[in-house]
Write a protein that holds these residues in place. Structure first.
Motif, PDB file in Angstrom:
ATOM      1  N   LEU A  58     -12.570   6.614  -4.095  1.00 54.80           N
ATOM      2  CA  LEU A  58     -11.520   5.611  -4.242  1.00 54.80           C
ATOM      3  C   LEU A  58     -10.356   5.897  -3.299  1.00 54.80           C
ATOM      4  N   PRO A  59      -9.625   4.840  -2.925  1.00 54.13           N
ATOM      5  CA  PRO A  59      -8.462   5.040  -2.052  1.00 54.13           C
ATOM      6  C   PRO A  59      -7.414   5.916  -2.751  1.00 54.13           C
ATOM      7  N   GLY A  60      -6.734   6.730  -1.967  1.00 50.85           N
ATOM      8  CA  GLY A  60      -5.722   7.622  -2.512  1.00 50.85           C
ATOM      9  C   GLY A  60      -4.638   6.904  -3.286  1.00 50.85           C
ATOM     10  N   ARG A  61      -4.337   5.682  -2.891  1.00 47.54           N
ATOM     11  CA  ARG A  61      -3.281   4.929  -3.563  1.00 47.54           C
ATOM     12  C   ARG A  61      -3.638   4.617  -5.019  1.00 47.54           C
ATOM     13  N   PRO A  64      -2.932   7.946  -8.395  1.00 48.54           N
ATOM     14  CA  PRO A  64      -1.830   8.188  -9.329  1.00 48.54           C
ATOM     15  C   PRO A  64      -1.732   7.134 -10.426  1.00 48.54           C
ATOM     16  N   TYR A 128       3.203   3.521 -13.797  1.00 46.23           N
ATOM     17  CA  TYR A 128       1.817   3.064 -13.969  1.00 46.23           C
ATOM     18  C   TYR A 128       1.350   3.105 -15.424  1.00 46.23           C
ATOM     19  N   GLN A 141      -8.359  -3.912 -12.862  1.00 49.25           N
ATOM     20  CA  GLN A 141      -8.508  -3.155 -11.612  1.00 49.25           C
ATOM     21  C   GLN A 141      -9.763  -3.564 -10.837  1.00 49.25           C
ATOM     22  N   ILE A 144      -9.009  -6.872  -9.102  1.00 52.08           N
ATOM     23  CA  ILE A 144      -8.127  -6.728  -7.944  1.00 52.08           C
ATOM     24  C   ILE A 144      -8.880  -6.103  -6.764  1.00 52.08           C
TER      25      ILE A 144
ATOM     26  N   ASN B  16       3.909  10.773  -6.166  1.00 51.92           N
ATOM     27  CA  ASN B  16       4.046   9.811  -7.261  1.00 51.92           C
ATOM     28  C   ASN B  16       3.230   8.539  -7.085  1.00 51.92           C
ATOM     29  N   ALA B  17       2.995   8.154  -5.849  1.00 52.69           N
ATOM     30  CA  ALA B  17       2.319   6.869  -5.640  1.00 52.69           C
ATOM     31  C   ALA B  17       1.044   7.000  -4.814  1.00 52.69           C
ATOM     32  N   GLY B  18       0.707   8.220  -4.403  1.00 51.90           N
ATOM     33  CA  GLY B  18      -0.548   8.428  -3.697  1.00 51.90           C
ATOM     34  C   GLY B  18      -0.472   8.047  -2.230  1.00 51.90           C
ATOM     35  N   ALA B  19      -1.511   8.427  -1.488  1.00 49.54           N
ATOM     36  CA  ALA B  19      -1.558   8.100  -0.063  1.00 49.54           C
ATOM     37  C   ALA B  19      -2.940   7.602   0.297  1.00 49.54           C
ATOM     38  N   ASP B  20      -2.992   6.674   1.208  1.00 51.77           N
ATOM     39  CA  ASP B  20      -4.301   6.255   1.720  1.00 51.77           C
ATOM     40  C   ASP B  20      -4.744   7.227   2.797  1.00 51.77           C
ATOM     41  N   ASP B  21      -6.018   7.185   3.076  1.00 52.86           N
ATOM     42  CA  ASP B  21      -6.549   8.097   4.080  1.00 52.86           C
ATOM     43  C   ASP B  21      -6.345   7.549   5.488  1.00 52.86           C
ATOM     44  N   LEU B  42       5.952  -1.370  -7.294  1.00 57.72           N
ATOM     45  CA  LEU B  42       5.830  -0.299  -8.284  1.00 57.72           C
ATOM     46  C   LEU B  42       5.926   1.064  -7.612  1.00 57.72           C
TER      47      LEU B  42
ATOM     48  N   ALA C 274      -6.404 -11.318  -9.470  1.00 54.21           N
ATOM     49  CA  ALA C 274      -6.878 -10.347  -8.469  1.00 54.21           C
ATOM     50  C   ALA C 274      -5.795 -10.029  -7.453  1.00 54.21           C
ATOM     51  N   PHE C 275      -4.587  -9.868  -7.949  1.00 51.39           N
ATOM     52  CA  PHE C 275      -3.446  -9.677  -7.063  1.00 51.39           C
ATOM     53  C   PHE C 275      -2.782  -8.337  -7.319  1.00 51.39           C
ATOM     54  N   MET C 277      -1.636  -5.423 -10.808  1.00 47.09           N
ATOM     55  CA  MET C 277      -1.732  -5.169 -12.245  1.00 47.09           C
ATOM     56  C   MET C 277      -0.511  -5.691 -13.006  1.00 47.09           C
TER      57      MET C 277
END
Lengths: 400, 92, 424
Positions: A58-61, A64, A128, A141, A144, B16-21, B42, C274-275, C277
């Motif tokens: 899954l993407p890192g975003r 959390p 979250y 989820q 989305i 806190n919000a994560g990172a994409d690769d 958020l 689908a936008f 949460m």
């Protein structure tokens, strides 16, 4: 004529295997994924998934903001959609819905937020938490992540809810949504989740991973909680015809749900009736059924009730019964969908996977429990049963 | 001297919000909009909460929602820090 | 499948802020009074938002037994009491209905959150330890983690042995639970459903969640006017609790026993956005699609809608999203049709409110009165429709539309009509 509904893709996340190939091999071999996950005596056993690295899938975003249960569900959904060969971007976004079941919510995630709130103060609670905890999180989820804008819902029905989600998805398809992602995945094996399971009073207090969850056995002592489940892609026959595709796994041919009478009413329990209604819905008879995937509660009282329902319908030793879930633990919303997947594979391969642990079946049950080794059998129809605590009964008929 | 650097911001954001690769936070990303970096409202609130926890600096909600880039956040945090230091000096 | 089975509401039970049953609820709405207040259940001092719509509820006085009170979460207690009221209101003699033909569809967004928090505090000594001491375990903890027991409690109240389920679609749970019940009756699975939704989320953890995302109001000094949907000064919703349960019946079933019918449920649709949460797109596209679908199922056109019961939570993003959705789906008629939000008066009880709003719609159809949007004194120029500010309005109502949005991206719409209305 009502539309037929098929399983065209599956994603499995189970203590006995990640992905359908690994899971099916372990299931045929009767392997168990139950292990000791804690050093205490009571509540120390669980069907835990090992080797799942969410960051690889899954993407890192997303990390959390997701509980482990949601990460597993999102991964299973990715696999199912890939498996079905569906590219959501190529379809009308309103033609794809998401209807899943969830029993525990993002329980471990929320435990950490409770700690933050009460140990550190309200300002420490994650933004979250507002959705990572709630039961609808998988549906939201998944929608989305894949751009699915059709009908959505999330059902809670303890161990029966996963079959209900598939039943409702089938209803949605028949009402005009060609494709619905369904199924369920649960995980609540953190410190709070484990004791919450214990409080149910139906968790085995046996200490040996090979002896703790023995459905229908003389030595049955309760169940072991597990984590995981399955996500399925369900599609209506009309849209499959248009695509010229063949259904890959099987048909959700019948579904019904009933509820047990209020305690003390003296009326008969509802599991047998759920099975009868599902068979009727599928237009088949008991003679057509090649295998029953049991709910397999693992307590003497509930096992007896299920054995009576099965023998009442099929006669004593009248149909092979199996419970691969003895090797995964009870997966709550994930249990029913995983059994549906297993049933599809059993029909396709012509083989019934055994009930792990090979325990002596209690004399009174009079059921033909498949044990020790897989049993080859040509079959076209499987019956999947599930019960949720306090009286929920659901049944699905799968046609190969 | 500024209280918070871009590197500090990156640490709090990722924690806190994560990172994409995709490497959007490599190099100088100070002037890029959060939305381009893959962070939504958020994530921005989570960043503000992280800043509050680490530095004790509270950015008003309305202000947080107007901060579109990392450099805007740094400017807001550092000017809030200067202001509160100023207030401390005046009261002492 | 039996075709053309119609579904009607024959009984209503409500527990909402500001009063006892459905009658008090309706009086509050039509008087335009608000029932939001400073939180009294616990010290809300540490929280950003300190106001809520609390229900004054005495479980013992409501007739629940000590055992029921002990085992049931507050949300379940609400559901059982409202179900009992709804059955009584419907005049349905349950012992004359085959139990197999009765089902339950109960909605709740956060279910037993309040009980879980109380148990957490004991089990983990107010967050001072992560070590578990099983001596402090209560037998109900599992049922608070897995709350489908609430639907079971409702089933036992009505003796249901048909399909029983719990629907948890965030803040559209209340609409979707009724929507599922509609489908089960239409499809001939059952003839009677106890359907509706309950939520009792006023607890520190839930307040903290919404504080974190600034979704709730900070108008703590003026609780009675804190919920201000469509008003320029609105700054978040007011958390609330409540429940509404209904007896839904197949039309001929209700007719045969000469039941008094509140309304027919003619259409229901839900779409995912689908936008995001928690976020809503300003264009209201998926909500508009849900509205169009629900109207099409009802074989109605936009001009047929006499009243829109809005989601109207009191957040800016909702107000813009919803206004756009109504315009996109109803076209020119959007400028003529009255729209109002009862959340201005009873707050936002998460999963329950969709059902409470259906109760408001059913009562509006019966009495020909549109409840107002309270606290709407400074209209937001971007919200340029008729939101029925401050004062209830008499109107001849044949068709009403109620809509809701939920975290997770749920967008739901339901159409209710006069029994024997134009479609009859």
């Amino acid at each position: 004529m009502t539309q037929r509904v098929f399983v065209t893709g599956v994603g499995v996340v189970a203590p006995t295997g990640l992905g359908i190939a690994e899971y099916w091999a372990a299931t045929l071999a009767g392997r168990s994924g139950i292990s000791r996950i804690d050093d205490r005596h009571v509540g120390a056993l669980a069907g835990r998934i090992t080797g799942f690295d969410a960051a690889r899938h899954l993407p890192g975003r997303l990390l959390p903001q997701t509980d482990v249960s949601t990460r597993l569900a999102l991964t299973a959904a990715d696999w199912a959609i890939n498996d079905a060969g569906v590219r959501p971007g190529d379809r009308d976004e309103y033609d794809m819905g998401v209807m899943t079941s969830n029993a525990c919510g993002g329980f471990d995630f929320t435990h950490r937020q409770f700690d933050k709130l009460w140990h550190d103060g309200p300002q420490h609670v994650s933004v979250y938490e507002s959705f990572a905890w709630f039961y609808a999180v998988t549906t939201g989820q998944v929608s989305i992540r894949h751009g699915l804008r059709g009908p959505g819902t999330a059902l809670v029905g303890e161990q029966a809810g996963g079959l209900d989600a598939i039943g409702y998805a089938r209803r949605a398809i028949r009402r005009g949504t060609p494709l619905v992602i369904s199924g369920g995945v649960d995980s609540a094996l953190g410190p709070w989740g484990r004791v919450a399971h214990l409080s149910s009073g139906t968790v085995s207090t046996t200490d040996d991973p090979g002896q703790a969850y023995l459905p229908f056995a003389a030595a049955a002592s309760g169940h072991v909680p597990g984590e995981g489940g399955a996500i399925l892609v369900l599609e209506g026959g009309e849209s499959l015809d248009r695509r010229g595709d063949r259904p890959r796994y099987g048909e959700i041919a019948g579904y019904a749900a009933t509820f047990d009478p209020a305690p003390g009413s003296g009326r008969p329990p509802g599991l047998r009736r759920a099975a009868e209604l599902a068979l009727e819905d599928a237009g088949v008879t008991t003679a057509d059924v090649g295998v029953v995937f049991a709910d397999a509660a693992g307590t003497a009282e509930f096992d007896r009730a299920e054995a009576e329902a099965v023998t009442g319908l099929f006669g004593p030793y009248g149909v092979p019964v199996t419970a691969p879930k003895a090797g995964t633990g009870r997966l709550f919303s994930g249990g029913g969908p995983l059994d549906v997947v297993t049933a599809c594979l059993a029909l396709r391969e012509g083989v019934i996977p055994p009930t792990p642990h090979d325990a002596q079946v209690a004399a009174g049950h009079r059921i033909d429990l498949v044990q020790n080794a897989p049993r080859e059998r040509n079959m076209t129809v499987a019956l999947v049963l599930a019960r949720g605590r306090w009286g929920f009964n659901s049944a699905i008929v799968v046609r190969g | 001297m500024s209280l918070m650097t871009l590197e500090d911001l990156k640490t709090i954001l990722v924690e806190n919000a994560g990172a994409d690769d995709s490497g959007t936070l490599d190099g100088d990303f100070a002037a890029q909009e959060f939305t381009e970096l893959g962070y939504d409202s958020l994530a921005l609130l989570e960043l503000a909460a992280g800043i509050q926890r680490r530095y004790g600096i509270v950015l008003p909600d309305e202000q947080v929602m107007e901060l579109r880039t990392p450099e805007a956040v740094l400017a807001a945090v550092n000017s809030a820090a200067v202001n509160s230091a100023e207030r401390l000096r005046q009261t002492s | 499948m039996k075709p053309n089975r119609r579904v009607v509401i024959t009984g209503i039970g409500v527990r909402a802020p500001g009063g006892g049953g459905a009658k008090d609820f309706w009086n509050l709405l039509t008087a335009g009074r608000t029932a939001t207040r400073r939180i009294s259940f616990f010290d809300a001092g540490p929280f950003r938002s300190q106001v809520a719509g609390e229900v004054d509820f005495d479980a013992q006085a409501e007739g629940l037994t000590p055992r029921q009170i002990r085992r049931m979460d507050r949300a379940a207690q609400f559901a059982v009491v409202c179900t009992r009221d709804a059955v009584e209101d419907s005049g349905l003699e349950l012992d004359r209905v085959e139990p197999h033909r009765i089902g339950v569809s109960l909605g709740s967004a956060v279910a037993a959150a309040t009980s879980l928090e109380a148990e957490y505090l004991v089990l983990f000594d107010s967050g001072q330890t992560r070590e578990v001491d099983t001596r402090y375990l209560t037998p109900h903890m599992f049922d608070h983690m897995v709350p489908s027991v609430m639907a079971a409690e409702v089933a036992w109240t009505v003796g249901a042995e048909g399909p029983v389920t719990m629907v948890s679609d965030g803040c559209t749970s209340g609409l979707d639970a009724i929507g599922h019940a509609l489908h089960l009756i239409q499809d001939g699975v059952v003839d009677v459903m106890a359907a509706g939704a309950t939520d009792t989320p006023i607890s520190p953890i839930v307040l903290a969640c919404f504080d974190a995302i600034k979704a709730t109001t900070s108008y703590n000094d003026d609780p009675a006017t804190a919920s201000r949907p469509f008003d320029r000064s609105r700054n978040g919703f007011v958390l609330a609790e409540g429940c509404a349960m209904f007896v839904l019946e197949e039309y001929e079933h209700a007719r045969r026993r000469n039941a008094e019918i509140y309304a027919e449920v003619t259409g229901y649709a839900t779409r995912l956005n689908a936008f995001h949460m928690t976020g809503l797109k300003p264009d209201g596209r998926e909500m508009a699609e849900a509205i169009r679908t629900a109207l099409a199922q009802s074989r109605l056109d936009p001009p047929d809608v006499d009243y829109v019961n809005a989601h109207g939570s009191g957040t800016k993003q909702n107000d813009l999203h919803e206004t756009a959705a109504v315009k996109a789906s109803l076209g020119e008629h959007a400028r003529r049709v009255p729209i109002s939000s009862i959340k201005s008066m009873v707050g936002h009880s998460l999963g329950a409110i969709g059902s409470i709003e259906v109760a408001a719609c059913a009562l509006a159809l019966r009495y020909g009165v549109i409840p107002p949007t309270a606290n709407l004194r400074l209209p937001d120029p971007q919200c340029d429709l008729d939101y029925v500010p401050l004062v209830a309005r008499e109107a001849t109502l044949d068709t009403v539309l109620t809509i809701g949005s939920g975290f997770g991206g749920f967008q739901s719409a339901m159409v209710l009509r006069q029994p024997g209305g134009r479609a009859a």
